[in-house]
Design a protein around this motif. Structure first.
Motif, PDB file in Angstrom:
ATOM      1  N   GLY A 293       0.786  -1.264   0.069  1.00 33.55           N
ATOM      2  CA  GLY A 293       0.048   0.103   0.088  1.00 33.55           C
ATOM      3  C   GLY A 293       0.853   1.391   0.135  1.00 33.55           C
ATOM      4  O   GLY A 293       0.226   2.434   0.165  1.00 33.55           O
ATOM      5  N   GLY A 294       2.181   1.315   0.037  1.00 33.52           N
ATOM      6  CA  GLY A 294       3.125   2.176  -0.059  1.00 33.52           C
ATOM      7  C   GLY A 294       3.278   2.787  -1.492  1.00 33.52           C
ATOM      8  O   GLY A 294       2.644   2.505  -2.473  1.00 33.52           O
ATOM      9  N   ARG A 295       3.408   4.265  -1.461  1.00 34.24           N
ATOM     10  CA  ARG A 295       3.897   4.829  -2.824  1.00 34.24           C
ATOM     11  C   ARG A 295       5.036   4.222  -3.617  1.00 34.24           C
ATOM     12  O   ARG A 295       5.970   4.236  -3.150  1.00 34.24           O
ATOM     13  CB  ARG A 295       3.686   6.154  -2.562  1.00 34.24           C
TER      14      ARG A 295
ATOM     15  N   ALA B 250      12.671   3.342   8.720  1.00 32.28           N
ATOM     16  CA  ALA B 250      13.968   2.917   9.276  1.00 32.28           C
ATOM     17  C   ALA B 250      15.127   4.106   8.550  1.00 32.28           C
ATOM     18  O   ALA B 250      16.079   4.306   9.369  1.00 32.28           O
ATOM     19  CB  ALA B 250      14.179   1.559   8.402  1.00 32.28           C
ATOM     20  N   VAL B 251      14.972   4.335   7.147  1.00 29.69           N
ATOM     21  CA  VAL B 251      15.908   5.308   6.922  1.00 29.69           C
ATOM     22  C   VAL B 251      16.001   6.653   7.435  1.00 29.69           C
ATOM     23  O   VAL B 251      16.953   6.961   7.984  1.00 29.69           O
ATOM     24  CB  VAL B 251      15.684   5.681   5.307  1.00 29.69           C
TER      25      VAL B 251
ATOM     26  N   HIS C  81       5.813  10.414   5.122  1.00 28.63           N
ATOM     27  CA  HIS C  81       7.029  11.375   4.998  1.00 28.63           C
ATOM     28  C   HIS C  81       7.363  11.093   3.437  1.00 28.63           C
ATOM     29  O   HIS C  81       8.442  11.734   3.049  1.00 28.63           O
ATOM     30  CB  HIS C  81       7.984  10.707   5.863  1.00 28.63           C
ATOM     31  N   GLY C  82       6.754  10.229   2.768  1.00 24.97           N
ATOM     32  CA  GLY C  82       7.164   9.678   1.353  1.00 24.97           C
ATOM     33  C   GLY C  82       7.962   8.395   1.184  1.00 24.97           C
ATOM     34  O   GLY C  82       8.063   7.797   2.164  1.00 24.97           O
ATOM     35  N   ASP C  83       8.392   8.315  -0.148  1.00 30.07           N
ATOM     36  CA  ASP C  83       9.208   7.057  -0.180  1.00 30.07           C
ATOM     37  C   ASP C  83      10.504   6.896   0.572  1.00 30.07           C
ATOM     38  O   ASP C  83      11.081   7.881   1.024  1.00 30.07           O
ATOM     39  CB  ASP C  83       9.217   6.779  -1.728  1.00 30.07           C
TER      40      ASP C  83
ATOM     41  N   VAL D  72      16.569  10.830   2.159  1.00 31.75           N
ATOM     42  CA  VAL D  72      18.045  11.001   1.913  1.00 31.75           C
ATOM     43  C   VAL D  72      18.106  12.211   1.143  1.00 31.75           C
ATOM     44  O   VAL D  72      17.532  12.691   0.049  1.00 31.75           O
ATOM     45  CB  VAL D  72      18.749   9.708   1.528  1.00 31.75           C
ATOM     46  N   PRO D  73      18.868  13.285   1.229  1.00 27.42           N
ATOM     47  CA  PRO D  73      19.278  14.277   0.463  1.00 27.42           C
ATOM     48  C   PRO D  73      19.620  14.032  -0.943  1.00 27.42           C
ATOM     49  O   PRO D  73      20.144  12.895  -1.279  1.00 27.42           O
ATOM     50  CB  PRO D  73      20.752  15.018   1.055  1.00 27.42           C
ATOM     51  N   ALA D  74      18.831  14.823  -1.812  1.00 30.10           N
ATOM     52  CA  ALA D  74      18.920  14.459  -3.141  1.00 30.10           C
ATOM     53  C   ALA D  74      20.474  14.007  -3.797  1.00 30.10           C
ATOM     54  O   ALA D  74      20.549  13.368  -4.762  1.00 30.10           O
ATOM     55  CB  ALA D  74      18.151  15.545  -3.891  1.00 30.10           C
TER      56      ALA D  74
END
Length: 527
Positions: A29-31, A441-442, A465-467, A472-474
């Motif tokens: 069910g995640g994005r 976890a990340v 919070h998103g995927d 992590v910074p881009a």
């Protein structure tokens, strides 16, 4: 002022597994992200043991998806697909998927009337690398498409037969349990003997006679293996045990092509210490690893065990056996004697030769969610994707200059290790952590690391919070190592600093140094 032509400027590297930009939902069910057809097929192919169920997909559904992707790309992109299939059977070391793929490749191109690209005959021959595989491909074709086998399949099989058939292969693989015996295959494909193998004509005639007249078939005098085997078979049962205990017993068994699988039947009795010690010198490294428990139960001597240990841990033997690294974990878990622990640790290290020693700080996250534990990697293995993930993640952490190793599921926890520690010992500290909250976890464990590497099936839960890659910074690389090949990915790939690769061997690690050197990582068969 110079803006671009400066010493610190680096090109942005890209990898071949690429997202389309379309948003999907993961199985939890995640994005998720859709990948293009080539990327989806590659990740499925390198993680797929045909007909094996997984947590989110039945074996039949996975097989249908695999076949559909191969058929589509065989027409749309035949050169890429042929390269994948040949590599899959070779360096990828996945027999059944490559055989199925070759059959579907030919069927799709014949149906479409396609003529551009690699020849169907060549693709069939490229995936047949063991003497039992011509029969496997023909059995798959006829079970799926009927007994009318097209000429390109027959000719590709005939090419493989000339390359693969010899006396020892006849004894090992031409058994009554096979639907297609060697003689059946020769009748069907009409393979002519190889002109450079003058003995092959006699062998083919014997294979045909053995199939149709087994009671009267006589092996050709020109083939020493078949003659020696016939002599052993003719010995009275009461005299056979003396062969294995004689000083020349091991050499007689080897010369006659008598495998360890056939020895018990020939003796018509148990595989005791003497039987194992006689056949061990002619066993391959893979067979030795699989039988360590049997050696202990039979009580083979320490002297023989030392020779076995030396062979299974020899780097050349490990490379030749082409075992997946997690096979050594399985042997370690099932062999009762501690005398095998150090040789298996050395063998595991050799099988992980491609694991890089990464500089800087590395965060390694290993998926220990329920879906990773659900299904065995293959019908002959008790191991699962969680075990494979732990092997690869631990090896990477131990070799890195400065690494944090984390297991995650619904929750996440650090896995403690010391530099120079045994991989097999560290693996004992991993657990089963339930769901797949990768993003959490990340977020919890990322602390300005230079890179993040996630070993997972990518089926992450929903997070506001998103995927996982968005935590992590881009400009920090995130490498996702996919071990399951499901359709949706947990984040983008093929963009700068976001990369996905997959498979069940350490070969995938080759991408990481390439990408960090700002070099594009091509498909494995094109690099």
């Amino acid at each position: 002022m110079a803006r671009f032509n400066i010493r610190t400027a680096k090109p942005k590297s890209t990898s071949r597994v690429t997202s389309t930009g379309r948003v999907l939902r993961t199985c939890e069910g995640g994005r998720g992200r859709e990948r293009d057809a080539r990327s989806e097929l590659f990740l499925l192919a390198v993680a797929n043991f045909v007909s094996q169920n997984t947590f989110y997909e039945t074996g039949a559904d996975r097989d249908d998806r695999f076949a559909a992707l191969v058929r589509r790309l065989a027409v749309e992109d035949p050169s890429w697909t042929a390269g994948l299939l040949g590599w899959l059977r070779g360096e990828g070391n996945l027999r059944t998927a490559s055989i199925v793929g070759a059959a579907e490749y030919v069927k799709a191109r014949l149906d479409a009337g396609a003529t551009e690209g690699p020849a169907n005959r060549e693709v069939v021959a490229s995936v047949l690398r063991r003497p039992d595989e011509p029969g496997e491909l023909l059995a798959y074709w006829t079970s799926r498409y009927g007994r009318n086998v097209p000429k390109p399949v027959k000719r590709g099989v005939a090419d493989a037969v000339r390359r693969l058939y010899h006396g020892a292969s006849l004894l090992k693989y031409d058994t009554a349990s096979k639907g297609y015996r060697f003689g059946d295959i020769l009748n069907l494909v009409h393979a002519a003997p190889d002109p450079d193998k003058p003995w092959q004509g006699d062998l083919f005639r014997y294979a045909l006679d053995r199939r149709h007249n087994p009671d009267t078939a006589v092996p050709p005098a020109s083939n020493r293996v078949l003659v020696a085997h016939r002599e052993l078979m003719a010995l009275p049962v009461a005299e056979r045990r003396a062969v294995v205990t004689a000083p020349d017993g091991p050499e007689r068994l080897r010369a006659a092509g008598l495998t360890w699988e056939a020895l018990a039947g020939w003796l018509q009795g148990p595989m005791d210490r003497a039987a194992w010690e006689a056949v061990i010198p002619s066993m391959g490294a893979m067979a030795l690893v699989r039988n360590l428990r049997n050696f202990d139960e039979a009580g083979v001597s320490d002297e023989v065990a030392a020779r076995v240990a030396a062979r299974i841990s020899d780097p050349a033997e490990v490379a030749r056996s082409r075992q997946f690294p997690f096979r050594y974990l399985a042997a370690y878990q099932h062999a009762p004697s501690l005398r095998w622990a150090y040789p298996l640790e050395k063998a595991l290290a050799h099988s992980l030769a491609n694991v890089p020693a990464l500089g800087g700080r590395t965060l390694v996250l290993v998926d220990r969610s329920g879906s990773m534990f659900y299904s065995r990697l293959s019908e002959r293995s008790e191991l699962n994707r969680a075990d494979a993930a732990a092997v690869f993640g631990t090896a990477l952490a131990l070799r890195a200059a400065d690494a944090d190793l984390v297991e995650f599921g619904t929750s996440s926890e650090p896995v403690r290790f010391r530099r120079g520690e045994s991989v097999l010992r560290v693996l004992e500290r991993f657990g089963d952590l339930g769901g797949t909250d990768t993003s959490a976890a990340v977020r919890r464990h990322y602390r300005k690391h230079d890179r993040v590497l996630i070993v997972t099936d990518e089926q992450a839960m929903y997070s506001h919070h998103g995927d996982p890659t968005e935590q992590v910074p881009a400009d920090v690389p995130v490498y996702t190592w996919n071990l399951a090949g499901y359709r949706p990915g947990h984040g983008p790939s093929g963009t700068p600093h976001r990369h996905t690769f997959g498979g069940l061997s350490d070969a995938a690690f080759r991408m990481v140094p390439l990408l960090e050197e700002a070099r594009d990582a091509d498909w494995p068969w094109a690099s």
